[in-house]
Design a protein around this motif. Structure first.
Motif, PDB file in Angstrom:
ATOM      1  N   ALA A 217       0.804  -1.177   0.079  1.00  0.00           N
ATOM      2  CA  ALA A 217       0.019   0.113   0.039  1.00  0.00           C
ATOM      3  C   ALA A 217       0.893   1.190  -0.034  1.00  0.00           C
ATOM      4  N   GLY A 218       2.074   1.254   0.548  1.00  0.00           N
ATOM      5  CA  GLY A 218       2.569   2.522   0.786  1.00  0.00           C
ATOM      6  C   GLY A 218       3.525   2.533  -0.608  1.00  0.00           C
ATOM      7  N   SER A 219       3.809   1.788  -1.383  1.00  0.00           N
ATOM      8  CA  SER A 219       4.650   1.978  -2.589  1.00  0.00           C
ATOM      9  C   SER A 219       3.748   2.334  -3.733  1.00  0.00           C
ATOM     10  N   VAL A 220       2.455   1.968  -3.714  1.00  0.00           N
ATOM     11  CA  VAL A 220       1.352   2.515  -4.896  1.00  0.00           C
ATOM     12  C   VAL A 220       1.672   3.885  -5.206  1.00  0.00           C
ATOM     13  N   ARG A 221       1.496   4.818  -4.257  1.00  0.00           N
ATOM     14  CA  ARG A 221       1.718   6.241  -4.561  1.00  0.00           C
ATOM     15  C   ARG A 221       2.944   6.712  -5.246  1.00  0.00           C
ATOM     16  N   ARG A 222       4.108   6.241  -4.708  1.00  0.00           N
ATOM     17  CA  ARG A 222       5.640   6.527  -5.327  1.00  0.00           C
ATOM     18  C   ARG A 222       5.615   5.884  -6.654  1.00  0.00           C
ATOM     19  N   ALA A 223       4.858   4.547  -7.005  1.00  0.00           N
ATOM     20  CA  ALA A 223       5.059   3.942  -8.350  1.00  0.00           C
ATOM     21  C   ALA A 223       4.301   4.736  -9.347  1.00  0.00           C
ATOM     22  N   MET A 224       3.144   5.304  -8.730  1.00  0.00           N
ATOM     23  CA  MET A 224       2.476   5.970  -9.524  1.00  0.00           C
ATOM     24  C   MET A 224       3.065   7.386 -10.193  1.00  0.00           C
ATOM     25  N   SER A 225       3.569   7.992  -9.281  1.00  0.00           N
ATOM     26  CA  SER A 225       4.655   9.146  -9.558  1.00  0.00           C
ATOM     27  C   SER A 225       5.677   8.707 -10.502  1.00  0.00           C
ATOM     28  N   PHE A 226       6.305   7.735 -10.327  1.00  0.00           N
ATOM     29  CA  PHE A 226       7.368   7.113 -11.137  1.00  0.00           C
ATOM     30  C   PHE A 226       6.636   7.159 -12.555  1.00  0.00           C
ATOM     31  N   GLY A 227       5.589   6.404 -12.608  1.00  0.00           N
ATOM     32  CA  GLY A 227       4.981   6.035 -13.870  1.00  0.00           C
ATOM     33  C   GLY A 227       4.645   7.318 -14.523  1.00  0.00           C
ATOM     34  N   GLN A 228       4.148   8.278 -13.829  1.00  0.00           N
ATOM     35  CA  GLN A 228       3.999   9.878 -14.698  1.00  0.00           C
ATOM     36  C   GLN A 228       5.285  10.339 -15.095  1.00  0.00           C
ATOM     37  N   THR A 229       6.210  10.253 -13.908  1.00  0.00           N
ATOM     38  CA  THR A 229       7.570  10.948 -14.574  1.00  0.00           C
ATOM     39  C   THR A 229       8.117   9.929 -15.769  1.00  0.00           C
ATOM     40  N   GLY A 230       8.210   8.814 -15.958  1.00  0.00           N
ATOM     41  CA  GLY A 230       8.642   8.077 -16.990  1.00  0.00           C
ATOM     42  C   GLY A 230       7.704   7.760 -18.197  1.00  0.00           C
ATOM     43  N   ALA A 231       6.364   8.362 -18.016  1.00  0.00           N
ATOM     44  CA  ALA A 231       5.442   7.927 -19.066  1.00  0.00           C
ATOM     45  C   ALA A 231       5.171   6.696 -19.394  1.00  0.00           C
ATOM     46  N   CYS A 232       5.118   5.770 -18.175  1.00  0.00           N
ATOM     47  CA  CYS A 232       4.816   4.512 -18.529  1.00  0.00           C
ATOM     48  C   CYS A 232       3.626   4.094 -17.733  1.00  0.00           C
ATOM     49  N   LEU A 233       3.039   2.899 -17.820  1.00  0.00           N
ATOM     50  CA  LEU A 233       2.133   2.289 -16.977  1.00  0.00           C
ATOM     51  C   LEU A 233       2.503   1.873 -15.812  1.00  0.00           C
ATOM     52  N   CYS A 234       1.426   1.695 -14.914  1.00  0.00           N
ATOM     53  CA  CYS A 234       1.681   1.538 -13.611  1.00  0.00           C
ATOM     54  C   CYS A 234       0.475   0.686 -12.872  1.00  0.00           C
ATOM     55  N   LEU A 235       0.970  -0.780 -12.839  1.00  0.00           N
ATOM     56  CA  LEU A 235      -0.312  -1.496 -12.495  1.00  0.00           C
ATOM     57  C   LEU A 235      -0.200  -2.507 -11.172  1.00  0.00           C
ATOM     58  N   THR A 236      -1.231  -2.379 -10.428  1.00  0.00           N
ATOM     59  CA  THR A 236      -1.068  -3.264  -9.232  1.00  0.00           C
ATOM     60  C   THR A 236      -1.648  -4.690  -9.733  1.00  0.00           C
ATOM     61  N   VAL A 237      -0.352  -5.527  -9.543  1.00  0.00           N
ATOM     62  CA  VAL A 237      -0.843  -7.162  -9.915  1.00  0.00           C
ATOM     63  C   VAL A 237      -1.324  -7.691  -8.774  1.00  0.00           C
ATOM     64  N   PRO A 238      -2.268  -8.986  -9.143  1.00  0.00           N
ATOM     65  CA  PRO A 238      -2.677  -9.630  -8.446  1.00  0.00           C
ATOM     66  C   PRO A 238      -1.694 -10.505  -7.231  1.00  0.00           C
ATOM     67  N   PHE A 239      -0.587 -10.188  -6.932  1.00  0.00           N
ATOM     68  CA  PHE A 239       0.255 -11.095  -6.152  1.00  0.00           C
ATOM     69  C   PHE A 239       0.844 -10.207  -4.971  1.00  0.00           C
ATOM     70  N   ASP A 240       1.125 -10.967  -4.062  1.00  0.00           N
ATOM     71  CA  ASP A 240       1.489 -10.233  -2.655  1.00  0.00           C
ATOM     72  C   ASP A 240       2.878  -9.838  -3.075  1.00  0.00           C
ATOM     73  N   LYS A 241       3.732  -9.487  -1.974  1.00  0.00           N
ATOM     74  CA  LYS A 241       5.079  -9.057  -1.999  1.00  0.00           C
ATOM     75  C   LYS A 241       5.931 -10.341  -2.096  1.00  0.00           C
ATOM     76  N   ASP A 242       5.585 -11.326  -1.380  1.00  0.00           N
ATOM     77  CA  ASP A 242       6.300 -12.563  -1.227  1.00  0.00           C
ATOM     78  C   ASP A 242       6.410 -13.240  -2.577  1.00  0.00           C
ATOM     79  N   GLN A 243       5.156 -13.509  -3.262  1.00  0.00           N
ATOM     80  CA  GLN A 243       5.071 -14.023  -4.452  1.00  0.00           C
ATOM     81  C   GLN A 243       5.944 -13.298  -5.853  1.00  0.00           C
TER      82      GLN A 243
END
Length: 194
Positions: free
Chosen positions: A44-70
């Protein structure tokens, strides 16, 4: 199906096309190398940072149906919150598999990546053709003109040979500039007295 997606992510990692972790993902996005950023569903904490990275790099940012361990196990780590796929082919294949798993959620992203992959393939083909033309020495094709412009009256062609100077030719071993004065090198020419 989820195991197949995870194995494809692992294959991309073996090919060296994955940035793992927050810092490498951020640098890949800033360098515009990231094609898709995958975030684990329980990060949950990384989603916002990942979205900002996606905007910076003009790329897609997706939440995948796997947890951190998988996601981490697929990438050879104990856990992983986010990863960026840097190859357009791998990114397209992974998102297509995600769209087959959950079309409602991932289908628009799959369509966008498909368009990007087609453009990338077209650019690669144009670059290969350009390099081939350079090797063969071909020039860029001239643009086609719609209508020929009216031509001015042409001058008669001159012969390629230089016209001969009138007058006598130098004969024998006589120097070409027999009556000439020597050239003095330096600042200005010396003053001659009359």
């Amino acid at each position: 199906m989820t195991e197949h997606i995870l194995s494809m992510i692992g294959l991309a990692k073996k090919a060296g096309q994955v940035a793992i972790g927050e810092e490498p993902v951020g640098s890949a996005a800033r360098a515009k190398d990231a094609r898709v950023i995958l975030v684990a569903q329980n990060a949950a904490g990384s989603v916002r940072r990942a979205m900002s990275f996606g905007q910076t790099g003009a790329c897609l940012c997706l939440t995948v149906p796997f947890d951190k361990d998988q996601l981490g196990r697929a990438l050879g780590r104990t856990s992983c919150a986010m990863a960026a796929i840097t190859d357009i082919g791998f990114a397209e294949a992974i998102v297509k598999k995600l769209a087959a798993l959950d079309p409602e959620r991932y289908a628009p992203a799959a369509q966008r990546l498909e368009v990007k992959a087609l453009r990338a393939a077209q650019r690669r083909a144009e670059q290969a053709q350009h390099e081939k033309n350079l090797r063969r020495g071909k020039k860029k094709a001239a643009p086609v003109q719609a209508a020929p412009a009216p031509q001015a009256p042409q001058k008669p062609e001159r012969s390629a040979r230089r016209p001969r100077r009138p007058g006598p030719r130098p004969q024998g071993n006589r120097p070409r500039f027999a009556g000439s004065r020597p050239v003095h090198k330096g600042k200005g020419s010396p003053k001659t007295s009359k």
